[in-house]
Design an enzyme around this catalytic site. Structure first.
Site, PDB file in Angstrom:
ATOM      1  N   HIS A 250     -33.417  35.466  20.745  1.00 43.98           N
ATOM      2  CA  HIS A 250     -34.182  36.318  19.831  1.00 43.98           C
ATOM      3  C   HIS A 250     -33.264  37.386  19.284  1.00 43.98           C
ATOM      4  O   HIS A 250     -32.384  37.870  19.996  1.00 43.98           O
ATOM      5  CB  HIS A 250     -35.371  36.973  20.548  1.00 43.98           C
ATOM      6  CG  HIS A 250     -36.403  37.494  19.616  1.00 43.98           C
ATOM      7  ND1 HIS A 250     -36.322  38.743  19.048  1.00 43.98           N
ATOM      8  CD2 HIS A 250     -37.511  36.908  19.096  1.00 43.98           C
ATOM      9  CE1 HIS A 250     -37.360  38.912  18.243  1.00 43.98           C
ATOM     10  NE2 HIS A 250     -38.091  37.812  18.245  1.00 43.98           N
ATOM     11  N   GLU A 305     -41.929  31.200  20.779  1.00 43.69           N
ATOM     12  CA  GLU A 305     -42.190  29.895  20.171  1.00 43.69           C
ATOM     13  C   GLU A 305     -42.204  28.764  21.205  1.00 43.69           C
ATOM     14  O   GLU A 305     -42.823  27.732  20.987  1.00 43.69           O
ATOM     15  CB  GLU A 305     -41.173  29.580  19.072  1.00 43.69           C
ATOM     16  CG  GLU A 305     -41.055  30.629  17.996  1.00 43.69           C
ATOM     17  CD  GLU A 305     -42.350  30.906  17.256  1.00 43.69           C
ATOM     18  OE1 GLU A 305     -43.356  30.229  17.509  1.00 43.69           O
ATOM     19  OE2 GLU A 305     -42.358  31.834  16.434  1.00 43.69           O
TER      20      GLU A 305
HETATM   21  N1  COA Z   1     -29.370  27.964  21.462  1.00 39.44           N
HETATM   22  C1  COA Z   1     -28.020  27.975  21.499  1.00 39.44           C
HETATM   23  N2  COA Z   1     -27.271  29.026  21.139  1.00 39.44           N
HETATM   24  C2  COA Z   1     -27.930  30.110  20.706  1.00 39.44           C
HETATM   25  C3  COA Z   1     -29.323  30.181  20.649  1.00 39.44           C
HETATM   26  C4  COA Z   1     -30.048  29.052  21.050  1.00 39.44           C
HETATM   27  N3  COA Z   1     -31.381  29.036  21.022  1.00 39.44           N
HETATM   28  N4  COA Z   1     -29.686  31.396  20.181  1.00 39.44           N
HETATM   29  C5  COA Z   1     -28.550  32.063  19.943  1.00 39.44           C
HETATM   30  N5  COA Z   1     -27.485  31.286  20.258  1.00 39.44           N
HETATM   31  C6  COA Z   1     -26.084  31.631  20.120  1.00 39.44           C
HETATM   32  C7  COA Z   1     -25.748  31.699  18.661  1.00 39.44           C
HETATM   33  O1  COA Z   1     -25.333  30.434  18.175  1.00 39.44           O
HETATM   34  C8  COA Z   1     -24.660  32.712  18.636  1.00 39.44           C
HETATM   35  O2  COA Z   1     -23.444  32.058  18.939  1.00 39.44           O
HETATM   36  P1  COA Z   1     -22.124  32.319  18.050  1.00 39.44           P
HETATM   37  O3  COA Z   1     -21.872  33.792  18.168  1.00 39.44           O
HETATM   38  O4  COA Z   1     -21.113  31.449  18.698  1.00 39.44           O
HETATM   39  O5  COA Z   1     -22.508  31.887  16.660  1.00 39.44           O
HETATM   40  C9  COA Z   1     -24.977  33.645  19.811  1.00 39.44           C
HETATM   41  O6  COA Z   1     -25.841  32.905  20.671  1.00 39.44           O
HETATM   42  C10 COA Z   1     -25.637  34.925  19.427  1.00 39.44           C
HETATM   43  O7  COA Z   1     -26.844  34.664  18.835  1.00 39.44           O
HETATM   44  P2  COA Z   1     -27.818  35.867  18.427  1.00 39.44           P
HETATM   45  O8  COA Z   1     -27.021  36.873  17.656  1.00 39.44           O
HETATM   46  O9  COA Z   1     -28.585  36.321  19.583  1.00 39.44           O
HETATM   47  O10 COA Z   1     -28.784  35.093  17.515  1.00 39.44           O
HETATM   48  P3  COA Z   1     -29.387  35.532  16.121  1.00 39.44           P
HETATM   49  O11 COA Z   1     -29.906  36.907  16.195  1.00 39.44           O
HETATM   50  O12 COA Z   1     -28.435  35.234  15.045  1.00 39.44           O
HETATM   51  O13 COA Z   1     -30.575  34.509  16.012  1.00 39.44           O
HETATM   52  C11 COA Z   1     -32.471  33.293  16.643  1.00 39.44           C
HETATM   53  C12 COA Z   1     -31.793  34.666  16.691  1.00 39.44           C
HETATM   54  C13 COA Z   1     -33.878  33.416  17.170  1.00 39.44           C
HETATM   55  C14 COA Z   1     -32.511  32.818  15.193  1.00 39.44           C
HETATM   56  C15 COA Z   1     -31.657  32.323  17.531  1.00 39.44           C
HETATM   57  O14 COA Z   1     -31.678  32.743  18.870  1.00 39.44           O
HETATM   58  C16 COA Z   1     -32.130  30.891  17.396  1.00 39.44           C
HETATM   59  O15 COA Z   1     -31.719  30.194  16.481  1.00 39.44           O
HETATM   60  N6  COA Z   1     -33.006  30.406  18.332  1.00 39.44           N
HETATM   61  C17 COA Z   1     -33.531  29.066  18.225  1.00 39.44           C
HETATM   62  C18 COA Z   1     -34.668  29.011  17.201  1.00 39.44           C
HETATM   63  C19 COA Z   1     -35.920  29.697  17.691  1.00 39.44           C
HETATM   64  O16 COA Z   1     -36.352  29.509  18.817  1.00 39.44           O
HETATM   65  N7  COA Z   1     -36.518  30.509  16.807  1.00 39.44           N
HETATM   66  C20 COA Z   1     -37.740  31.229  17.092  1.00 39.44           C
HETATM   67  C21 COA Z   1     -37.465  32.693  17.102  1.00 39.44           C
HETATM   68  S1  COA Z   1     -38.844  33.630  17.745  1.00 39.44           S
END
Ligand code: COA
Length: 360
Positions: A250, A305
């Site tokens: 998140h 989610e």
């Molecule tokens: N699976 C694998 N890796 C993940 C991840 C996941 N669910 N969520 C974050 N990461 C990784 C990212 O790829 C990133 O890696 P990088 O620096 O090598 O690119 C790192 O962790 C940091 O991510 P973060 O900054 O916390 O994520 P964000 O703020 O850009 O994105 C979300 C937040 C929710 C979009 C992201 O966690 C995600 O895509 N989750 C899956 C989709 C989901 O469940 N969405 C519903 C949200 S309520």
């Protein structure tokens, strides 16, 4: 800066998220307390007006919602012209885009919001009746908004536990700060566009797999994994390929999302020990372990989610209605932000810095 992370774009009196400690307050009140004590309709009234309704206010508010749920014949004919065999989210967007803009004069207010929040379940119900080749059902005020939503989709009256669980989901997910779709809603509102158009634009943002499209991704993941033995190899392979595990991580929470905790308790009894729920619990356990090793510097936890998907599956909702179901609750947040934006409006128009080549 990338993704506007940690940028405070505006002030709001609607909700506050404490990502470090896993807390969400709506107008100063913990979301869990609201969800445990009030049906969705009263929670929405509180979000929009800052107080819970008395008996008269509640009656007026609910009448407005049910007025929105009763679709006019001309509008039904418009809905009949939208393809029913495509994606339900696209159907909903087309349905809202076809509303008379004159019925939503600027500035947006709670009456307009109430009509829209009643309309969405009826539009989804209309789509489902076409798919199931049966006449559309009439709303039953005794079932409330959540109950009618299930009634319209399933075609039969839902059980009290199902209505209670969906009420809980709707309240828990109705508002969540400046997430992508809410930010989109505020930007559109700031142009003095009408509330129906605001909601269409917000749904366009919501449907993305990184936002509200995640529950369908969670179910697809559980289906692809299929068995307990396959959990670890499947998740490991996804991470190796640089893919994201749906239902985890998140932007704001660095600990467990408080809504996920409550949703798990709502979904569990409805799942009645179903094999897929046991599989989901094991997937969660393994994914958390693998994500900790994969990104030790980032605290990646189960998000709302993951258990929304479990709840939707336990309620028997067709997967292509998942985003529309989220839109029904989040519409409350979009309208709250639209009303707040309109009260002190200035068009949202930030700057960009040019970093491309210069040709003299
Ligand atoms: N699976 C694998 N890796 C993940 C991840 C996941 N669910 N969520 C974050 N990461 C990784 C990212 O790829 C990133 O890696 P990088 O620096 O090598 O690119 C790192 O962790 C940091 O991510 P973060 O900054 O916390 O994520 P964000 O703020 O850009 O994105 C979300 C937040 C929710 C979009 C992201 O966690 C995600 O895509 N989750 C899956 C989709 C989901 O469940 N969405 C519903 C949200 S309520």
């Amino acid at each position: 800066m990338n993704g506007l992370e940690n940028v405070v774009a505006l002030e709001t009196a609607l909700s506050e998220i404490d990502g470090e400690n896993g807390r969400l307050h709506i107008r100063g009140m913990p979301i869990e307390a609201i969800a445990a004590s009030r049906p969705f309709e009263e929670a929405v009234y509180f979000l929009w007006t800052g107080k819970f309704p008395n008996a008269d206010e509640k009656e007026r508010f609910i009448n407005e919602i049910f007025a929105g749920m009763r679709l006019a014949d001309a509008y039904r004919r418009y809905l009949d012209a939208i393809p029913a065999d495509g994606d339900a989210t696209a159907f909903l967007m087309a349905a809202l885009a076809g509303l008379d803009r004159g019925a939503f004069p600027w500035p947006p207010d709670w009456q307009q919001g109430a009509r829209l929040i009643g309309l969405v379940p009826a539009v989804i119900g209309h789509l489902q009746s076409r798919r199931q080749q049966r006449p559309p059902l009439q709303p039953d005020p005794a079932l409330g908004l959540a109950g009618n939503y299930l009634y319209f989709i399933k075609g039969s009256r839902p059980a009290a536990e199902e209505i209670q669980a969906l009420n809980g989901y709707f309240t828990l997910t109705m508002e969540h700060g400046l997430n992508a779709s809410t930010f989109a809603a505020r930007v559109i509102t700031s142009t003095q566009s009408d509330l129906a158009s605001v909601v269409v634009g917000a749904i366009a943002a919501l449907r993305g797999p990184l936002h509200g499209g995640a529950p369908s991704g969670v179910i697809a993941m559980l289906e692809a994994i299929g068995s307990e033995e396959n959990i670890e190899p499947w998740l490991t392979e996804q991470l190796r390929k640089g893919k994201r595990i749906m239902g985890f991580g998140h932007r704001v929470y660095r600990t467990l999302d408080p809504r996920a905790k409550v949703l798990k308790t709502l979904a569990e009894p409805l799942a009645q020990g179903g094999g897929w729920f046991a599989l989901a619990l094991k997937v969660e356990e393994t994914a958390l372990r693998l994500l900790r090793a994969h990104k030790p510097e980032r605290s990646l936890n189960t998000n709302v989610e993951f258990y929304a998907a479990a709840l939707f599956k336990a309620l028997g909702l067709p997967p292509d209605f998942y985003t529309a179901t989220f839109a029904t609750s989040r519409l409350a947040g979009w309208c709250a932000h639209a009303i707040e934006q309109a009260q002190n409006n200035r068009i949202i128009r930030p700057l960009s810095r040019y970093v491309g080549p210069v040709h003299e």
